[in-house]
Scaffold this motif. Sequence first.
Motif, short mmCIF file in Angstrom:
data_model
loop_
_atom_site.label_atom_id
_atom_site.label_comp_id
_atom_site.label_asym_id
_atom_site.label_seq_id
_atom_site.Cartn_x
_atom_site.Cartn_y
_atom_site.Cartn_z
N LYS A 150 0.62 -1.25 0.11
CA LYS A 150 0.20 0.01 0.17
C LYS A 150 0.54 1.22 -0.15
CE LYS A 150 -3.17 2.13 2.79
NZ LYS A 150 -4.20 2.58 3.58
N THR A 179 4.20 2.69 2.75
CA THR A 179 3.56 2.85 4.42
C THR A 179 4.17 1.99 5.01
OG1 THR A 179 2.13 0.84 4.01
CG2 THR A 179 0.75 3.17 3.93
N ALA A 236 2.80 7.09 10.27
CA ALA A 236 2.08 6.31 9.50
C ALA A 236 0.70 5.83 10.78
CB ALA A 236 2.58 4.88 9.12
N ASP A 243 -2.87 6.08 8.65
CA ASP A 243 -4.07 4.75 8.70
C ASP A 243 -5.56 5.01 9.69
OD1 ASP A 243 -4.10 2.11 8.86
OD2 ASP A 243 -4.46 1.98 10.82
N THR A 244 -6.09 6.26 10.52
CA THR A 244 -6.76 6.70 10.47
C THR A 244 -7.40 7.71 9.40
OG1 THR A 244 -5.91 8.65 12.17
CG2 THR A 244 -5.68 6.80 13.13
#
Length: 474
Positions: A172, A349, A357, A361-362
């Motif tokens: 990703k 990522t 990171a 991620d959120t």
Amino acid sequence: MRKLGLSLLNILLVITVANAQQKRTLDKIAAVVGSSIVLQSDVELQYAQYIVSGQQPNPSIKCLILQNQLTQKLLAQQAVIDSVSVKDDEVDNEVDRRMRSFMQRAGGQDQLEQFLGRSVIQYKDEMRPDIKESLVAQRMRAKITEKVNVTPLDVKNYFDKISKDSIPTYNKEVEVGEIVFQPKLSKEEKEVARQKITDLRERVKKGEDFGTLARIYSQDGSSQQGGDLGFFDRQQMAKEFTANAFKLKAGEISPVFETEFGFHFLQVIERRGEQVHARHIIIIPTITEASLERAHKTADSVYKAMLAVKKFDFSSAAAYYSDDKETKYNGGMMLNAENVQTRTTFIPTDKLDPQVALVVDTMKVGTISKPQLFTEPQTNKKSYKILYLKSAVNAHKANLEQDFSKLKEAAMNDKLNRTIAQWFEKRRKETFIKIDPEYQSCDALKGWLPVASAATPASAQTTTTTTENATTDK
């Protein structure tokens, strides 16, 4: 500290063994390539450098060292024919760079000299011919491949030749922007550091040893070398540093001055044309809680202002507010640190700073984060950041539509490698090569072994002399 201790132990072990072997073993010719020879002592010297650079002892590395030496000498011989050369200043800079790295890893100049059994000046003299040859070889390699290019059709053909089982999977990737708010100290908050550096300068002026004070008090990596920065030109240092260094004569000490890094004073050791050899002491002001709180308030006000605009212009906001010079002029976008040459903003990522990171991620694509406090892993500097998730590409099998730039780079590397391999294949067939039996079992050297041996010229015969009775011009 434990890792450093192990590293120093490894260095001491290797150098001790090498010094002991020098007295009882014979130097010999490890290989001949054309008009050049590689001595066993050349291989041992580079192996010592390998250990000093922080690597674990591994005798099999000597096979790769010899392979590199043969490659280097073949390129260097062609460079003479093609009039490819490097300037002495380039060689001096590379020697100084490597020596600073070695001294830092060994714990200082004294420790390095003790481990090597020779002075730094002697060691630099021994390194210089090989480093010069290495730089010439690099330039020759670049000349061989200077006309290599790939077209879109080349990229497609390269991709089509990859078997289905071998098509790479890409992790990703995200495009992340940042606006950085660094804490800014007031004049009063800086005064402690300014007074400390001023006191140190006075101690030097009264006769205390500059190098000793630098080792004890200076707050950057050069402290282990007594503040020695080696040679540098006008482009390599902060403008305030350059302004002071280039107006002093050898031996003179500058006034205290401030750069973005802290408060310094320096002493010029030598001036060589448009290069200066200097040493310095730096004291870095301590970030206060009050300055961090001011940075937080500024970041929060910018964040709220951006939320109030339906379609915020992140690029303009970064250019105006960000304190990070590397990203503010790039629209705030982070670059892939492992692929800086292509200036790609797509970052896997797993290669992101873990702190970044965790926040990304959120987030949803197109959104910004609340100001978060971050700590730089290498410098421990704290700052507040607003992050922007511009895009995200999930993990997937490589394809031409999504991954053309990556596949183009892979196709280019493949073509470069094949061009170099073809050049070496031809040159090896045209060049006399002889490798000592000790190395003929090395997998890395299989391609260098001649298929059939011609009459060995007198210059290629292996000769041995005791180390005590012979000196070799290298």
